[in-house]
Design a protein around this motif. Sequence first.
Motif, PDB file in Angstrom:
ATOM      1  N   MET A 430     -38.188 -13.322 -10.913  1.00  0.00           N
ATOM      2  CA  MET A 430     -37.013 -12.744 -10.252  1.00  0.00           C
ATOM      3  C   MET A 430     -37.209 -12.664  -8.733  1.00  0.00           C
ATOM      4  N   SER A 431     -38.436 -12.334  -8.312  1.00  0.00           N
ATOM      5  CA  SER A 431     -38.704 -12.265  -6.864  1.00  0.00           C
ATOM      6  C   SER A 431     -38.570 -13.648  -6.229  1.00  0.00           C
ATOM      7  N   ASN A 432     -39.042 -14.660  -6.942  1.00  0.00           N
ATOM      8  CA  ASN A 432     -38.939 -16.017  -6.402  1.00  0.00           C
ATOM      9  C   ASN A 432     -37.486 -16.483  -6.320  1.00  0.00           C
ATOM     10  N   LEU A 433     -36.699 -16.070  -7.303  1.00  0.00           N
ATOM     11  CA  LEU A 433     -35.277 -16.413  -7.256  1.00  0.00           C
ATOM     12  C   LEU A 433     -34.607 -15.724  -6.065  1.00  0.00           C
ATOM     13  N   LEU A 434     -34.934 -14.462  -5.900  1.00  0.00           N
ATOM     14  CA  LEU A 434     -34.387 -13.719  -4.753  1.00  0.00           C
ATOM     15  C   LEU A 434     -34.802 -14.415  -3.448  1.00  0.00           C
ATOM     16  N   ALA A 435     -36.053 -14.840  -3.407  1.00  0.00           N
ATOM     17  CA  ALA A 435     -36.556 -15.532  -2.211  1.00  0.00           C
ATOM     18  C   ALA A 435     -35.773 -16.817  -1.948  1.00  0.00           C
ATOM     19  N   GLU A 436     -35.358 -17.495  -3.012  1.00  0.00           N
ATOM     20  CA  GLU A 436     -34.552 -18.717  -2.829  1.00  0.00           C
ATOM     21  C   GLU A 436     -33.242 -18.393  -2.125  1.00  0.00           C
ATOM     22  N   PHE A 437     -32.605 -17.314  -2.572  1.00  0.00           N
ATOM     23  CA  PHE A 437     -31.358 -16.894  -1.916  1.00  0.00           C
ATOM     24  C   PHE A 437     -31.623 -16.479  -0.468  1.00  0.00           C
ATOM     25  N   MET A 438     -32.749 -15.823  -0.248  1.00  0.00           N
ATOM     26  CA  MET A 438     -33.072 -15.364   1.102  1.00  0.00           C
ATOM     27  C   MET A 438     -33.389 -16.536   2.031  1.00  0.00           C
ATOM     28  N   LEU A 439     -33.935 -17.592   1.456  1.00  0.00           N
ATOM     29  CA  LEU A 439     -34.220 -18.772   2.277  1.00  0.00           C
ATOM     30  C   LEU A 439     -32.903 -19.404   2.758  1.00  0.00           C
ATOM     31  N   ASP A 440     -31.905 -19.429   1.879  1.00  0.00           N
ATOM     32  CA  ASP A 440     -30.572 -19.901   2.296  1.00  0.00           C
ATOM     33  C   ASP A 440     -29.997 -18.986   3.371  1.00  0.00           C
ATOM     34  N   HIS A 441     -30.163 -17.697   3.131  1.00  0.00           N
ATOM     35  CA  HIS A 441     -29.670 -16.701   4.085  1.00  0.00           C
ATOM     36  C   HIS A 441     -30.308 -16.952   5.454  1.00  0.00           C
ATOM     37  N   ASN A 442     -31.586 -17.192   5.436  1.00  0.00           N
ATOM     38  CA  ASN A 442     -32.344 -17.488   6.639  1.00  0.00           C
ATOM     39  C   ASN A 442     -31.795 -18.744   7.339  1.00  0.00           C
ATOM     40  N   ALA A 443     -31.675 -19.842   6.577  1.00  0.00           N
ATOM     41  CA  ALA A 443     -31.220 -21.113   7.158  1.00  0.00           C
ATOM     42  C   ALA A 443     -29.797 -20.974   7.710  1.00  0.00           C
ATOM     43  N   ASN A 444     -28.930 -20.292   6.960  1.00  0.00           N
ATOM     44  CA  ASN A 444     -27.535 -20.137   7.390  1.00  0.00           C
ATOM     45  C   ASN A 444     -27.449 -19.334   8.691  1.00  0.00           C
ATOM     46  N   THR A 445     -28.232 -18.256   8.740  1.00  0.00           N
ATOM     47  CA  THR A 445     -28.208 -17.406   9.928  1.00  0.00           C
ATOM     48  C   THR A 445     -28.683 -18.182  11.152  1.00  0.00           C
ATOM     49  N   ARG A 446     -29.803 -18.882  11.005  1.00  0.00           N
ATOM     50  CA  ARG A 446     -30.326 -19.655  12.145  1.00  0.00           C
ATOM     51  C   ARG A 446     -29.320 -20.691  12.620  1.00  0.00           C
ATOM     52  N   SER A 447     -28.678 -21.355  11.656  1.00  0.00           N
ATOM     53  CA  SER A 447     -27.715 -22.398  11.995  1.00  0.00           C
ATOM     54  C   SER A 447     -26.567 -21.818  12.837  1.00  0.00           C
ATOM     55  N   TYR A 448     -26.041 -20.705  12.391  1.00  0.00           N
ATOM     56  CA  TYR A 448     -24.893 -20.073  13.056  1.00  0.00           C
ATOM     57  C   TYR A 448     -25.273 -19.515  14.435  1.00  0.00           C
ATOM     58  N   VAL A 449     -26.404 -18.805  14.483  1.00  0.00           N
ATOM     59  CA  VAL A 449     -26.833 -18.191  15.748  1.00  0.00           C
ATOM     60  C   VAL A 449     -27.107 -19.281  16.797  1.00  0.00           C
ATOM     61  N   ARG A 450     -27.788 -20.342  16.365  1.00  0.00           N
ATOM     62  CA  ARG A 450     -28.110 -21.417  17.319  1.00  0.00           C
ATOM     63  C   ARG A 450     -26.853 -22.105  17.826  1.00  0.00           C
ATOM     64  N   ALA A 451     -25.866 -22.271  16.929  1.00  0.00           N
ATOM     65  CA  ALA A 451     -24.629 -22.936  17.361  1.00  0.00           C
ATOM     66  C   ALA A 451     -23.975 -22.142  18.496  1.00  0.00           C
ATOM     67  N   ILE A 452     -23.954 -20.829  18.354  1.00  0.00           N
ATOM     68  CA  ILE A 452     -23.333 -20.007  19.410  1.00  0.00           C
ATOM     69  C   ILE A 452     -24.183 -20.040  20.678  1.00  0.00           C
ATOM     70  N   LEU A 453     -25.502 -19.885  20.509  1.00  0.00           N
ATOM     71  CA  LEU A 453     -26.359 -19.814  21.691  1.00  0.00           C
ATOM     72  C   LEU A 453     -26.387 -21.145  22.462  1.00  0.00           C
ATOM     73  N   SER A 454     -26.066 -22.246  21.768  1.00  0.00           N
ATOM     74  CA  SER A 454     -26.048 -23.531  22.481  1.00  0.00           C
ATOM     75  C   SER A 454     -24.946 -23.546  23.535  1.00  0.00           C
ATOM     76  N   HIS A 455     -23.971 -22.639  23.415  1.00  0.00           N
ATOM     77  CA  HIS A 455     -22.905 -22.548  24.419  1.00  0.00           C
ATOM     78  C   HIS A 455     -23.191 -21.484  25.468  1.00  0.00           C
ATOM     79  N   LYS A 456     -24.277 -20.723  25.264  1.00  0.00           N
ATOM     80  CA  LYS A 456     -24.535 -19.609  26.179  1.00  0.00           C
ATOM     81  C   LYS A 456     -25.083 -20.145  27.495  1.00  0.00           C
ATOM     82  N   PRO A 457     -24.491 -19.730  28.607  1.00  0.00           N
ATOM     83  CA  PRO A 457     -24.954 -20.227  29.894  1.00  0.00           C
ATOM     84  C   PRO A 457     -26.410 -19.842  30.160  1.00  0.00           C
TER      85      PRO A 457
END
Length: 457
Positions: A430-457
């Motif tokens: 169950m912990s490993n399954l949770l970790a799988e979801f958290m890895l997606d959460h991690n990747a999604n967050t990084r993707s979104y944050v970086r997209a915004i910061l790429s526009h930051k002066p």
Amino acid sequence: MFSPTFLKHKNKLKSPIKVTLGAILCSSMMVSNAIAWSEHSLISYPILNTMPEVAEQAPIKVETLAEFVTAEAQGLATLLATNEDWLRQNFPHYKPRPDAIAFDAADKDLQTSFIHAIRINPNARVNPYIQLLPGQDKQGRRQLDSSEVAVFTNLDHYNTMTFVEVKSGELVTPIEVLVSANDDPDNGLDIGLFTDSNTEVGKLYGFGKQAFGNPALEYGSQAPFHMGFYHESSILFTLAPFLRETFPDYRVHMYKALSEYAFSTGHDYWGWRFMGWGMHYIGDIAQSYHSTLQPGVSTVSSIWTNAKDMMGYPQAKIDAIQLLSNRHLVLEEFQEIITKKAYEDNDFSSALFTALTQETAVVEYSDNTFVEVFAKNSYDKSDKLADYLERWVPQQLVSDPSFEVDGSKEIKMIVQLIREQHGEEGITKMSNLLAEFMLDHNANTRSYVRAILSHKP
Ligand SMILES: [Zn+2]
């Protein structure tokens, strides 16, 4: 004579499907107040803290919402108008913002005009604050009552959290702003926005009637903003078109645009705060119970359950709702206990923290990434999630429709019960399954944050 009878019959047929499927949906919202993950901040902090582009940013000056919209009134009017045009053209199921509530740069009350234009709850607490992380010092700041951060009558859920006031001009770190803002959408931004919400803005905002969820429940009306059904079968969408009436994609798109605008005009506090608001929905959608109507249940079975109900045999539907509710709650409680334990033990080698802190493969974020990648990954994991819950969690909690998990003493003992029945293997699986979801959460967050910061002066 034939025709009217037929029409009447047709109408009769149509509405029970809506009601019954709506009821199934409703259950996932009754569970733990439509919150996908317990305390988003505890999950987002390890991710953000391992992103140097966030963690190493210099402190920024706090600014109130009124100060921001006053300084940028003209620019915001243009930005919001452009964004509205874009949404109308590109989101096929978008509910247009009525022209009457477009942001008016000449309005005497600019903050209210802005709140109406972005269609959030006018009672939501938008004042600057910081949610402390476990062990973080108040630094002499005034502790806020939970009611100064969240709108709900019952605030028991907030008892373990500490909020402190920050004032205009004070210095705060971007990560503090982001981690705090990340929970704002669960604190009341999306409450009471439909025509049947019994609120004034519900009649102004153009979202129509609440498609699913129980409008009478305090948390209920935020459900269609925090869940998104994009990948169900076409037959299900044909039978229940209201499933399309979900709005997290719109929220994410709008807050991203606002965040980029705030950064580009030097209003960094609001750049980070709007980014945090958008991040919330990205976290929610990574949870299969927020992206999938009935995880682990086939479309055929789902339709058959509803058909039986319409024919006068409601038990299968009642059972399905109970199981959906129980499983959703089990997943959240398991996540909460494992997360808090990892923090208490400072166990940074746990599967959970490893999943949240690793530099993982990240997709380049574009306008359809939220739906086509984030929601799709979550939907695709729904069968596996249901399968693991059935296999590794005691039967009573996930497969017994006569048992109510919510409020039971068993749910608080979930980790112990899994261990008793399946030993360490159960916890590990169950912990490993949770970790799988958290890895997606991690990747999604990084993707979104970086997209915004790429526009930051
Ligand atoms: Zn949420």
